[in-house]
Design an enzyme around this catalytic site. Structure first.
Site, mmCIF file in Angstrom:
data_model
loop_
_atom_site.group_PDB
_atom_site.id
_atom_site.type_symbol
_atom_site.label_atom_id
_atom_site.label_comp_id
_atom_site.label_asym_id
_atom_site.label_seq_id
_atom_site.Cartn_x
_atom_site.Cartn_y
_atom_site.Cartn_z
ATOM 1 N N GLY A 10 0.833 -1.196 0.000
ATOM 2 C CA GLY A 10 0.000 0.000 0.000
ATOM 3 C C GLY A 10 0.870 1.249 0.000
ATOM 4 O O GLY A 10 2.005 1.232 -0.469
ATOM 5 N N CYS A 11 0.360 2.307 0.555
ATOM 6 C CA CYS A 11 1.085 3.577 0.598
ATOM 7 C C CYS A 11 2.398 3.417 1.365
ATOM 8 O O CYS A 11 2.422 2.887 2.469
ATOM 9 C CB CYS A 11 0.215 4.637 1.275
#
Length: 176
Positions: A10-11
């Site tokens: 993810g981020c």
């Protein structure tokens, strides 16, 4: 001697912030890997058109933290059953992947995926990709230690802070 492993979950702001607080982690550098475009920018990667994932390249001291421990933290930090997304962050740039730097890391990642699947830790199939490390492109300077440098950022407050609070509670014994 320090070792490296590159992780996508993810981020990269959340993954980097978590690992920066772990004993044995020498450095955690946000960047991009797994795509076709050379020297991609954050904006290009966010478009989803470069093939890159947002990643964090870790340098660690294996006498303090094992590769297994790093991977156990990784699989607890994000949801490895979400294909090409983490929560509201959607696109191949947010995929779950282990970019291994040696065969031991590949084998351990495969073993842990088998274990968490057999133990039904997550509902649904683990979709984490396991790939040999590819060219790593460091993220722009403003992404370095982003969470600690931008605590007022709305994304940090709404997404990163709650994840890190849970992480710190779960892995308290591993923190610096």
């Amino acid at each position: 001697m320090a070792q490296e492993i590159t992780l996508a979950g993810g981020c990269f702001w959340c993954i980097e912030a978590a690992y920066l607080s772990v004993k044995g982690i020498i450095s955690a550098q946000s960047g991009y890997s797994g795509g076709e475009t050379q020297n991609p920018s954050y904006k290009e990667v966010c478009s989803g058109n470069t093939g890159h994932a947002e990643v964090v390249k870790l340098s660690y001291d294996p006498t303090i933290i094992s590769t297994r421990e790093i991977l156990e933290i990784f699989f607890a930090l994000h949801d490895p059953t979400q294909l090409n997304r983490q929560g509201n962050d959607v696109g191949t740039q947010y995929r779950s992947a282990v970019f291994y730097h040696n065969d031991e890391q590949r084998v351990l990642a495969e073993q842990i995926i088998t274990e968490i699947t057999e133990d039904e830790i997550w509902q649904g199939d683990v979709v984490t990709q396991i790939e040999a490390a590819q060219t790593f492109y460091p993220a722009e300077q403003e992404h370095k230690d982003y969470f600690n440098n931008n605590p007022e950022n709305q994304y940090c407050q709404m997404v990163v802070s709650p994840k890190l609070a849970k992480f710190k509670k779960t892995f308290a014994s591993k923190l610096k």
